[in-house]
Design a protein around this motif. Structure first.
Motif, PDB file in Angstrom:
ATOM      1  N   VAL A  62      49.631  89.701  32.035  1.00 12.10           N
ATOM      2  CA  VAL A  62      50.723  90.678  32.012  1.00 12.10           C
ATOM      3  C   VAL A  62      50.997  92.017  31.559  1.00 12.10           C
ATOM      4  O   VAL A  62      50.533  92.197  30.500  1.00 12.10           O
ATOM      5  CB  VAL A  62      52.099  89.869  32.119  1.00 12.10           C
ATOM      6  CG1 VAL A  62      53.400  90.963  32.370  1.00 12.10           C
ATOM      7  CG2 VAL A  62      51.703  88.469  32.421  1.00 12.10           C
ATOM      8  N   SER A  63      50.792  92.989  32.859  1.00 12.62           N
ATOM      9  CA  SER A  63      51.106  94.640  31.975  1.00 12.62           C
ATOM     10  C   SER A  63      52.763  94.225  30.973  1.00 12.62           C
ATOM     11  O   SER A  63      52.974  93.760  31.598  1.00 12.62           O
ATOM     12  CB  SER A  63      51.399  95.430  33.072  1.00 12.62           C
ATOM     13  OG  SER A  63      51.855  96.755  32.924  1.00 12.62           O
ATOM     14  N   PRO A  64      51.625  95.122  29.637  1.00 15.39           N
ATOM     15  CA  PRO A  64      53.053  95.355  28.589  1.00 15.39           C
ATOM     16  C   PRO A  64      53.952  96.026  29.551  1.00 15.39           C
ATOM     17  O   PRO A  64      55.378  95.767  28.985  1.00 15.39           O
ATOM     18  CB  PRO A  64      51.624  96.090  27.448  1.00 15.39           C
ATOM     19  CG  PRO A  64      50.865  95.925  28.309  1.00 15.39           C
ATOM     20  CD  PRO A  64      50.440  95.333  29.596  1.00 15.39           C
ATOM     21  N   ILE A  65      53.764  96.424  30.072  1.00 17.22           N
ATOM     22  CA  ILE A  65      54.745  97.800  30.515  1.00 17.22           C
ATOM     23  C   ILE A  65      55.919  96.704  31.470  1.00 17.22           C
ATOM     24  O   ILE A  65      57.151  97.208  31.226  1.00 17.22           O
ATOM     25  CB  ILE A  65      54.547  98.596  31.500  1.00 17.22           C
ATOM     26  CG1 ILE A  65      53.624  99.531  30.268  1.00 17.22           C
ATOM     27  CG2 ILE A  65      55.664  99.776  31.958  1.00 17.22           C
ATOM     28  CD1 ILE A  65      52.853 100.956  31.474  1.00 17.22           C
ATOM     29  N   VAL A  66      55.520  96.380  32.213  1.00 14.60           N
ATOM     30  CA  VAL A  66      56.130  94.908  33.137  1.00 14.60           C
ATOM     31  C   VAL A  66      56.634  94.010  32.114  1.00 14.60           C
ATOM     32  O   VAL A  66      57.474  94.035  32.331  1.00 14.60           O
ATOM     33  CB  VAL A  66      55.687  94.649  33.782  1.00 14.60           C
ATOM     34  CG1 VAL A  66      56.229  93.647  35.286  1.00 14.60           C
ATOM     35  CG2 VAL A  66      54.434  96.380  35.278  1.00 14.60           C
ATOM     36  N   ALA A  67      55.896  93.837  30.991  1.00 13.81           N
ATOM     37  CA  ALA A  67      56.511  92.968  30.523  1.00 13.81           C
ATOM     38  C   ALA A  67      57.447  93.206  29.988  1.00 13.81           C
ATOM     39  O   ALA A  67      58.705  92.668  29.782  1.00 13.81           O
ATOM     40  CB  ALA A  67      55.654  92.055  29.767  1.00 13.81           C
ATOM     41  N   ALA A  68      58.185  94.413  28.950  1.00 13.65           N
ATOM     42  CA  ALA A  68      58.404  95.340  28.315  1.00 13.65           C
ATOM     43  C   ALA A  68      59.921  95.007  29.410  1.00 13.65           C
ATOM     44  O   ALA A  68      61.244  95.202  28.638  1.00 13.65           O
ATOM     45  CB  ALA A  68      58.375  96.351  27.653  1.00 13.65           C
ATOM     46  N   PHE A  85      47.400  99.059  28.364  1.00  8.22           N
ATOM     47  CA  PHE A  85      46.827  98.722  26.933  1.00  8.22           C
ATOM     48  C   PHE A  85      46.357  99.755  26.710  1.00  8.22           C
ATOM     49  O   PHE A  85      45.545 100.827  27.482  1.00  8.22           O
ATOM     50  CB  PHE A  85      46.233  97.402  26.687  1.00  8.22           C
ATOM     51  CG  PHE A  85      46.382  96.489  27.494  1.00  8.22           C
ATOM     52  CD1 PHE A  85      47.016  95.053  26.518  1.00  8.22           C
ATOM     53  CD2 PHE A  85      46.547  95.710  28.599  1.00  8.22           C
ATOM     54  CE1 PHE A  85      47.355  93.843  26.654  1.00  8.22           C
ATOM     55  CE2 PHE A  85      46.917  94.684  28.586  1.00  8.22           C
ATOM     56  CZ  PHE A  85      47.287  93.861  27.581  1.00  8.22           C
ATOM     57  N   ARG A  86      47.199 100.400  25.298  1.00  5.18           N
ATOM     58  CA  ARG A  86      45.894 101.622  24.388  1.00  5.18           C
ATOM     59  C   ARG A  86      44.776 101.826  24.490  1.00  5.18           C
ATOM     60  O   ARG A  86      44.258 100.872  24.629  1.00  5.18           O
ATOM     61  CB  ARG A  86      46.811 101.142  23.360  1.00  5.18           C
ATOM     62  CG  ARG A  86      46.748 100.283  22.606  1.00  5.18           C
ATOM     63  CD  ARG A  86      47.871  99.879  21.766  1.00  5.18           C
ATOM     64  NE  ARG A  86      48.393  99.113  21.474  1.00  5.18           N
ATOM     65  CZ  ARG A  86      47.533  97.790  19.875  1.00  5.18           C
ATOM     66  NH1 ARG A  86      46.378  98.940  18.822  1.00  5.18           N
ATOM     67  NH2 ARG A  86      47.534  96.251  19.071  1.00  5.18           N
ATOM     68  N   ARG A  87      44.435 102.661  24.494  1.00  3.98           N
ATOM     69  CA  ARG A  87      42.848 102.600  24.030  1.00  3.98           C
ATOM     70  C   ARG A  87      42.225 101.679  23.639  1.00  3.98           C
ATOM     71  O   ARG A  87      40.914 101.785  23.689  1.00  3.98           O
ATOM     72  CB  ARG A  87      42.664 104.596  24.351  1.00  3.98           C
ATOM     73  CG  ARG A  87      42.815 105.057  25.787  1.00  3.98           C
ATOM     74  CD  ARG A  87      42.824 106.606  25.010  1.00  3.98           C
ATOM     75  NE  ARG A  87      42.988 107.271  26.191  1.00  3.98           N
ATOM     76  CZ  ARG A  87      43.916 108.251  26.755  1.00  3.98           C
ATOM     77  NH1 ARG A  87      45.113 107.560  26.150  1.00  3.98           N
ATOM     78  NH2 ARG A  87      44.345 108.758  27.897  1.00  3.98           N
ATOM     79  N   GLU A 107      51.990  92.423  23.348  1.00  4.54           N
ATOM     80  CA  GLU A 107      52.354  94.111  23.623  1.00  4.54           C
ATOM     81  C   GLU A 107      53.734  94.657  23.884  1.00  4.54           C
ATOM     82  O   GLU A 107      53.756  96.069  23.281  1.00  4.54           O
ATOM     83  CB  GLU A 107      51.002  95.063  24.221  1.00  4.54           C
ATOM     84  CG  GLU A 107      49.806  94.381  23.169  1.00  4.54           C
ATOM     85  CD  GLU A 107      49.332  95.836  22.267  1.00  4.54           C
ATOM     86  OE1 GLU A 107      50.085  96.817  22.196  1.00  4.54           O
ATOM     87  OE2 GLU A 107      49.944  95.362  20.978  1.00  4.54           O
ATOM     88  N   GLY A 108      54.185  93.958  25.084  1.00  9.27           N
ATOM     89  CA  GLY A 108      55.417  94.565  25.523  1.00  9.27           C
ATOM     90  C   GLY A 108      56.387  94.652  24.481  1.00  9.27           C
ATOM     91  O   GLY A 108      57.261  95.457  24.281  1.00  9.27           O
ATOM     92  N   LEU A 109      56.686  93.269  24.116  1.00 10.64           N
ATOM     93  CA  LEU A 109      58.294  93.116  23.112  1.00 10.64           C
ATOM     94  C   LEU A 109      57.548  93.931  22.409  1.00 10.64           C
ATOM     95  O   LEU A 109      58.317  94.114  21.475  1.00 10.64           O
ATOM     96  CB  LEU A 109      57.761  92.027  22.472  1.00 10.64           C
ATOM     97  CG  LEU A 109      57.960  89.937  23.522  1.00 10.64           C
ATOM     98  CD1 LEU A 109      57.919  89.287  22.776  1.00 10.64           C
ATOM     99  CD2 LEU A 109      60.064  90.691  23.111  1.00 10.64           C
ATOM    100  N   ALA A 110      56.493  94.384  20.989  1.00  7.27           N
ATOM    101  CA  ALA A 110      55.910  94.921  19.813  1.00  7.27           C
ATOM    102  C   ALA A 110      56.003  95.950  19.795  1.00  7.27           C
ATOM    103  O   ALA A 110      55.814  97.035  19.457  1.00  7.27           O
ATOM    104  CB  ALA A 110      54.355  94.458  19.086  1.00  7.27           C
ATOM    105  N   THR A 111      55.126  96.347  21.025  1.00  7.53           N
ATOM    106  CA  THR A 111      54.564  98.139  20.812  1.00  7.53           C
ATOM    107  C   THR A 111      55.486  98.812  22.344  1.00  7.53           C
ATOM    108  O   THR A 111      55.543  99.605  21.937  1.00  7.53           O
ATOM    109  CB  THR A 111      52.390  98.215  20.927  1.00  7.53           C
ATOM    110  OG1 THR A 111      51.849  96.943  20.793  1.00  7.53           O
ATOM    111  CG2 THR A 111      52.230  99.777  21.713  1.00  7.53           C
TER     112      THR A 111
END
Length: 445
Positions: free
Chosen positions: A396-402, A375-377, A68-72
């Motif tokens: 892993v949180s998408p935000i930290v991953a990004a 993560f999104r709702r 999600e971090g990469l794509a979203t």
């Protein structure tokens, strides 16, 4: 598979011609490729064409934090394939549109022919053996010694040794040239990845040994000829420093002069990146170029309250452990079973499924738990309530991953992260982090 059988080589040739002519690959050809490459995607047997996205391997990929971090969050077009043993986590990721292979990673060959164009490696080994909420077996010196003895053999098993290390005292004799010492890679020790995996058997918790997969795959991919550009690893903030030191040493050729010019490590705390929950994790990166872990202070110290993220009124409190005896001195329940929602929440664990809002006893939903970790709702969590909460606790949180991946790749991450946070939490006002007591909540699972 190090070479291709004639029938597969023919299928690769036909598929490559079709791609170059912008034609669809015949179904029969695709079937041959998929069978030959399994469990990796058949398309990875083909050489990438100009403009193709980079290929990334995600180990212990879970329900999709890095994906999600990469794509979203970043909106990057990458060809990433994740591997995980959890059927529910894989189902969640697939439902969200991410490629998953449900498999025991220790049964895979990191030198498979289909992996020879891999550019990125992301690894998030299970953390219960090291984390405060686990069994602490990863902190026992006997287990650390077993793991580190195996780690110390990985660079030689992969044949990794910088040629310049020998050039100082040998100008290229016939023997060295014949053995390939000056080509940048030493002769391999002969130890296979499965043999090194077998040496981990004395560990009292097999999950500790999964840390070694980071180096098995790093050197295995390199031995397969992959143009590996970066490695990212996430683990419990309590991972022993000795293990991190040995990983760094091996990635630098075992002599501090390896081809991986730059490594960095540090503990990142999720709420400092705008998350509505606390979570400390250690991140380790290795790159061909000098890169650093992201600096969260540049986000403007945005702090998101749990109540704000869940659109609750101020003053709400969360009960985490049910009814517990009250301490007569403080008037609070013993064991710290309540916390205020007017700040980032405590670190989520699988037991967050029992969290209740004190005012009305309303239980936290998996969608709310997902929001708290970024993560999104609408994220499609799969499996039972227990399984889904465990996925959200481990991810892993998408935000930290990004932020980590963008820093590794040398691309901006703050604008995308702030935009994602704005839409995720529908943010308006800012909360001054100085108003919060950092010792008032749990940050490590």
């Amino acid at each position: 598979m190090r070479t291709l059988p004639p029938a597969v080589a023919t299928a690769v040739h036909v598929a490559t011609l079709a791609r170059k002519n912008q034609m669809p690959i015949p179904a029969k050809v695709l079937a041959v490729l998929d069978t030959a490459a399994a469990p990796f995607p058949g398309r990875w047997l083909l050489d990438p064409l100009p403009g193709d996205p980079i290929r990334i391997v995600e180990l212990f990929a879970g329900p999709g934090g890095w994906s999600e971090g990469l794509a979203t969050v970043l909106g990057l077009a990458v060809d990433a394939v994740g591997f995980d043993i959890s059927k529910d986590a894989c189902a969640t990721a697939r439902a969200a549109g991410h490629h998953r292979v449900c498999v025991d990673i220790t049964t895979l060959d990191p030198e498979h022919y289909a992996l020879r164009h891999t550019a990125g490696l992301i690894v998030s080994p299970p953390c219960p053996s090291f984390s405060p909420g686990g069994n602490h077996s990863g902190q026992e010196q006997a287990n650390i010694d077993v793991l580190c003895r195996v780690l110390a053999q990985t660079s030689e098993a992969g044949g990794f040794l910088p040629g310049t290390e020998l050039d100082d005292w040998c100008e290229g004799c016939d023997t060295c040239d014949e053995l390939g010492y000056h080509d940048g890679f030493a002769p391999r020790s002969g130890a296979t990845w499965d043999e090194l995996r077998a040496q981990l058997a004395p560990l009292t918790d097999a999950r500790i040994g999964l840390m070694a997969e980071l180096l098995f795959w790093a050197f295995g991919l390199q031995a397969a000829g992959a143009p590996l550009e970066f490695i990212a690893m996430e683990q419990s903030s309590r991972l022993p420093e000795q293990i991190l030191d040995d990983i760094r040493l091996e990635l630098r050729g075992g002599q501090e002069e390896g081809e991986w010019f730059w490594t960095a490590q540090g503990i990142l705390e999720a709420s400092q990146f705008g998350l509505a929950s606390r979570r400390e994790r250690v991140f380790f990166i290795a790159t061909r170029f000098r890169r650093a872990l992201p600096d969260n202070t540049t986000l403007g110290a945005r702090v998101t309250m749990m109540a704000e993220a869940l659109e609750w009124d101020e003053g709400e409190r969360i009960n985490t452990r049910g009814v517990r005896p009250v301490d007569p001195k403080t008037g609070r329940a013993k064991g710290g079973n309540e916390f205020s929602a007017d700040k980032p929440s405590n670190c989520l664990t699988g037991k967050a499924r029992t969290w209740k809002r004190v005012r009305d006893g309303l239980r936290l939903t998996i969608q709310e738990a997902g929001l708290l970790v970024g993560f999104r709702r609408s994220y499609p969590w799969q499996g039972s309530r227990t399984s889904a909460f465990q996925q959200a606790a481990d991810v892993v949180s998408p935000i930290v991953a990004a932020a980590v991946i963008a820093s590794l790749m040398g691309i901006p991450w703050m604008p995308q992260t702030l935009d994602y946070l704005e839409h995720l939490y529908r943010l308006n006002d800012y909360l001054d982090p100085e108003d919060l007591d950092p010792e008032d909540y749990d940050t490590a699972a």
